[in-house]
Each structure stands twice: as C-alpha cells, then as structure tokens.
Write an enzyme that holds these catalytic residues in place. Structure first.
Site, PDB file in Angstrom:
ATOM      1  N   ARG A  30       0.822  -1.223   0.000  1.00  0.00           N
ATOM      2  CA  ARG A  30       0.000   0.000   0.000  1.00  0.00           C
ATOM      3  C   ARG A  30       0.849   1.264   0.000  1.00  0.00           C
ATOM      4  NH1 ARG A  30      -4.598  -2.203   4.088  1.00  0.00           N
ATOM      5  NH2 ARG A  30      -5.969  -3.032   2.485  1.00  0.00           N
TER       6      ARG A  30
ATOM      7  N   LYS B 225     -19.007 -17.843   0.256  1.00  0.00           N
ATOM      8  CA  LYS B 225     -20.461 -17.724   0.452  1.00  0.00           C
ATOM      9  C   LYS B 225     -21.141 -16.910  -0.637  1.00  0.00           C
ATOM     10  CE  LYS B 225     -20.194 -17.775   5.454  1.00  0.00           C
ATOM     11  NZ  LYS B 225     -20.217 -16.907   6.626  1.00  0.00           N
TER      12      LYS B 225
ATOM     13  N   GLY C   2      -9.669  -9.333  -2.098  1.00  0.00           N
ATOM     14  CA  GLY C   2      -8.557  -9.938  -1.362  1.00  0.00           C
ATOM     15  C   GLY C   2      -8.048 -11.276  -1.848  1.00  0.00           C
TER      16      GLY C   2
ATOM     17  N   GLY D 157     -13.365  -3.596  -0.177  1.00  0.00           N
ATOM     18  CA  GLY D 157     -14.746  -3.094  -0.128  1.00  0.00           C
ATOM     19  C   GLY D 157     -15.033  -2.055  -1.201  1.00  0.00           C
TER      20      GLY D 157
HETATM   21  P1  AMP Z   1     -14.543 -14.882   0.244  1.00  0.00           P
HETATM   22  O1  AMP Z   1     -13.917 -14.093   1.355  1.00  0.00           O
HETATM   23  O2  AMP Z   1     -16.013 -15.101   0.392  1.00  0.00           O
HETATM   24  O3  AMP Z   1     -14.145 -14.375  -1.125  1.00  0.00           O
HETATM   25  O4  AMP Z   1     -13.956 -16.343   0.384  1.00  0.00           O
HETATM   26  C1  AMP Z   1     -12.634 -16.680   0.134  1.00  0.00           C
HETATM   27  C2  AMP Z   1     -12.396 -18.019   0.747  1.00  0.00           C
HETATM   28  O5  AMP Z   1     -13.286 -18.960   0.166  1.00  0.00           O
HETATM   29  C3  AMP Z   1     -11.013 -18.562   0.541  1.00  0.00           C
HETATM   30  O6  AMP Z   1     -10.324 -18.521   1.749  1.00  0.00           O
HETATM   31  C4  AMP Z   1     -11.255 -20.003   0.075  1.00  0.00           C
HETATM   32  O7  AMP Z   1     -10.461 -20.936   0.772  1.00  0.00           O
HETATM   33  C5  AMP Z   1     -12.708 -20.203   0.394  1.00  0.00           C
HETATM   34  N1  AMP Z   1     -13.316 -21.268  -0.447  1.00  0.00           N
HETATM   35  C6  AMP Z   1     -13.271 -21.397  -1.774  1.00  0.00           C
HETATM   36  N2  AMP Z   1     -13.879 -22.529  -2.158  1.00  0.00           N
HETATM   37  C7  AMP Z   1     -14.321 -23.155  -1.050  1.00  0.00           C
HETATM   38  C8  AMP Z   1     -15.001 -24.368  -0.798  1.00  0.00           C
HETATM   39  N3  AMP Z   1     -15.356 -25.177  -1.793  1.00  0.00           N
HETATM   40  N4  AMP Z   1     -15.285 -24.693   0.484  1.00  0.00           N
HETATM   41  C9  AMP Z   1     -14.907 -23.866   1.479  1.00  0.00           C
HETATM   42  N5  AMP Z   1     -14.268 -22.700   1.311  1.00  0.00           N
HETATM   43  C10 AMP Z   1     -13.977 -22.347   0.060  1.00  0.00           C
END
Ligand code: AMP
Length: 419
Positions: free
Chosen positions: A35, A220, A376, A399
């Site tokens: 940064r 999610k 991220g 964000g």
């Molecule tokens: P997010 O912060 O929602 O973008 O999520 C990123 C995280 O999703 C990463 O740390 C990944 O390890 C996790 N991720 C990706 N695919 C899966 C999966 N099939 N099951 C659990 N976690 C996952």
C-alpha cells in the site's frame, strides 16, 4: 478536471490522502508494504514538480490515540521509498502541526499522525457499551458538529487536495470525502492509484468489450448477492464457483455431503438462476468437485459430481470437467472480472482449480482481453501463482472495488468529480 499530469504542483502544498494501513508484526515491522509503494508515484510527482506534501492516512481501527496504531512506526519505510527524509507530526491537528506545515518547503514531505486517533475522521462517536439512546444521539450530533472543524483544519494546510486512497474511497470520512468541499474543482484531483483503479473498473463495467465473463468464487453467496445481481445486467457469462457452488447444487436437489452451504439462501440461489435465464446470461456452475473427508490439506480425496457427494465428504475444489468448461469460456472472452477463488487455494492440494482459472485469464489477456482481478483472495491467488504482472489490472481495493462493481457511487470519488 485536473489530473496528476495536468496539475503543476510547483510551490504548492498538497494534502494527499493515502491508504498506509499496512500490516505490522508485534515489533512494528511492516510485513507487506504494497500500500505504501502504491502511493509513491503520486507523492514523487508532487515533490518532483517542486511542491510539498502533507500526507494523511489511517492505520488500523484505533479507539483513540495509542502507540500501537501510530504512523511513526512506518515513517522510516516511507522516507526510504520516497527517497527524502519525511518529517513527522505527532498529531494530525493542533498548533504544532500547523507550525510544521507552515515551515514546509518545496520538495519536503510531512507525515501526519493517524487521522483515526480522532473520532471526527470517521464522524462516529466512541461510546461505552452501556450508553443510553439519548446519550448516543447527543454524541452523534456532537461528533458531526466537531467533524466540520476537524475537516476545515485539515483542508487549511493545503492549496490542493489529492485523494489516492482507493481502499477508503467508499467511506464518507473527513479526509476521504468531506475535505474536498473546501477546494474548488481546479484544486482537487485523483492520485495516480485512484485514477488507475477508476479507469480499470470503468473499462470493465462501462466500456465493455464482449464477450464479458465474470468469475465469482469465495466461500459464500450471501456476501456476493448485490454484485451478482448487478453483474447479471452486464455480463455475457457468469461463472459461479467456490463454496457457493453447494448452495446452488442443494437448491436443485443435489446431495452435497458436508460441503459448505447456506441453507437460508436456497431460494435465492433458485431466483438467481431464473434471473440469469430471463436476462439471457450464460450462468455456469461447477459440475464436478475434488472432494475431501476433512477440511485439511492432508485429507483423503476423490472426485465426484457436485450433486452426488457422499456424507462425510466436502467439495474443496473444482474437478477436471469444470476446469475445462471454465477455461473454454474464459479464453474466448474479451473482458474478464475475477473475484474470489474457485477452491480452497490456500491448501496446495485444492489450488488446482483456481490455478487453471488464473492460467486461462493470463492466456486470454495475452490474446487481447482486458482482465481485472480484485477482492482480497483472488489477488492472493494471482500473487501465489506468479500471475500478477500477466493480467491487465490487479485492484488494491477490497470493499471499495466491490461497491463499484455493485454499481454504487463512492463518496471519495464523487467528492472530487461530482458523480
Ligand atoms: P470470500 O472471502 O467469500 O471471497 O472467500 C474466500 C475463501 O473462500 C477462501 O479462503 C477459500 O479458501 C474459500 N473457499 C473457496 N472454495 C471453497 C469451498 N469449496 N469450500 C470452502 N471454502 C472455500
């Protein structure tokens, strides 16, 4: 509107809002200076023109003035990267700081102490947990009032305001947005970093070469709903993968074993599939998965259909069939947006799917596509795979980037260009 290149900073004092919110270890060593480096071109250009800079930033989420979140810890690194002996003001407002600002000469830089040591920066009161409703309302009103004075003082330091803090552009804080009211349109501008971020997102969302493919991964669906909805009005192909795969698979009647799922989002998943159909968007979900009998790199693994995962097993990456389908679409795209890994890429045994997505994006980029990677974890992916320089743009914003993709107006951007 002025730009970094059109504005001559000679003999001008510039207040530059940067995002020096860098991670520090327990001995206050910077563990990642990305940064700081990102703001260097803007700061150097001002100094080279013969201007002086007053640098404002936040660090962490302090609840008041504390040594832990002092920007003095990063001063040596800032000096080193700028190639000048940067001065430090151990308060961001007050008489002593005013004196230091007044004494600044051409080519000199002054780093102010953490702006968030004052509640006025964010305009949110710092209340005890047992504050009554009445006390809360009174404190909110007071901090909004004193925020005006705080903002005015920061603005009084400079002839020109430069915002180069994309990471906080979605916040209407004193130094990121409100301060701009004190400068006319010829004396407020975006720094190089913020301008590059805006240009990259607009190239994807407004000035789109087709076909446009977005790949949304992560854990999610709930955290990505607004983005997915907004993207459905813009993209030709929407690849949804990662953990959210299993909410979609369950919604359509599949057995997903122990895979991550949001049971309260099953209806939403069906709605999104319908919406995509209505809008003529090619919604592509993973069809097969690399499944594991434990959430660990050393788990036993095998491959299965995402709709036929045995109890005790969970999908942690995409399988070969999905890899092939995703690659084909990505390689034929002219605009690509990637946000979120398609598997648990942090585990070596489950990174292959994300690597194949990254490879395909690199190949498409070589073939003339514009690719934006942001949010991220997908940034961590391209860094891990050594692809950061082989995609068109890697965003520094978390964000702020997501809000731009959601189609929201960002206060830090609007305060400068009016929209
Ligand atoms: P997010 O912060 O929602 O973008 O999520 C990123 C995280 O999703 C990463 O740390 C990944 O390890 C996790 N991720 C990706 N695919 C899966 C999966 N099939 N099951 C659990 N976690 C996952």
């Amino acid at each position: 509107m002025q730009t970094m290149d059109s504005f001559n900073f000679a003999d001008k004092k510039a207040f530059v809002r940067v995002d020096f919110n860098v991670p520090l270890d327990e001995n206050f060593n910077i563990t990642d200076d990305t940064r700081i480096r990102a703001a260097v071109p803007t700061l150097k250009k001002i100094l080279k023109d013969g201007g002086s800079v007053i640098i404002g930033s936040h660090l962490g989420r302090p609840k008041g003035s504390t040594d832990k979140f002092s920007l003095k810890h990063i001063l040596p690194r800032v000096s080193e990267l700028l190639g000048v002996d940067v001065q430090f003001a151990d308060d961001c407002i007050g008489e002593e700081t005013e004196t230091k600002v007044a004494a600044l000469r051409a080519g000199e830089a002054l780093l102010l102490e953490n702006l968030r040591f004052y509640a006025e920066e964010e305009g949110k009161p710092r209340l005890s947990a047992d504050a009554t409703e009445e006390e809360t309302a009174k404190a909110k009103k007071e901090v909004k009032e004193s925020q005006k004075e705080f903002t005015k003082q920061l603005a009084s330091y400079a002839d020109v305001y430069v915002n180069d803090a994309f990471g906080t552009a979605h916040r209407a804080h004193a130094s990121t947005a409100l301060i701009a009211e004190h400068f006319d349109s010829e004396h407020k501008l975006f720094g190089y970093l913020l301008q590059n971020e805006i240009t990259a997102v607009e190239k994807v969302m407004k000035d789109t070469a087709r076909p446009f493919t977005a790949i949304m991964g992560g854990s999610k669906v709930s955290s990505k709903i607004e983005i997915i909805k907004n993207l459905l009005d813009k993209v030709d192909n929407l690849i949804l993968a990662g953990g959210m795969t299993y909410t979609f698979a369950k919604a359509s009647g599949g057995n997903i074993g122990n895979s991550i799922v949001e049971d309260d989002k099953l209806e939403l998943a069906k709605e999104l599939v319908e919406m995509a159909k209505e809008k003529g968007v090619n919604l592509v979900l993973a069809t097969d998965a690399k499944i594991a009998d434990d959430f660990s790199n050393d788990a036993n693994t095998k491959f299965a259909s995402v709709k036929d995962i045995p109890e005790g097993w969970e999908g942690l990456d995409i399988g070969a069939e999905s890899e092939k389908a995703f690659t084909e679409i990505i390689k034929n795209s002219k605009t690509i947006l990637w946000n979120g890994p398609v598997g648990v890429f942090e585990f070596e045994n489950f990174e292959k799917g994300s690597r194949s997505v990254s490879d395909a994006i690199v190949a498409a980029t070589k073939n003339g596509a514009f690719s934006l990677v942001g949010g991220g974890d997908s940034v961590a992916c391209v860094n891990k795979f050594g692809h950061a320089n082989e995609v068109s743009y890697v965003s520094t914003g978390g964000g702020a980037l997501l809000e731009m993709i959601e189609g929201k107006e960002l206060p830090g951007i609007k305060a400068i260009r009016g929209y």
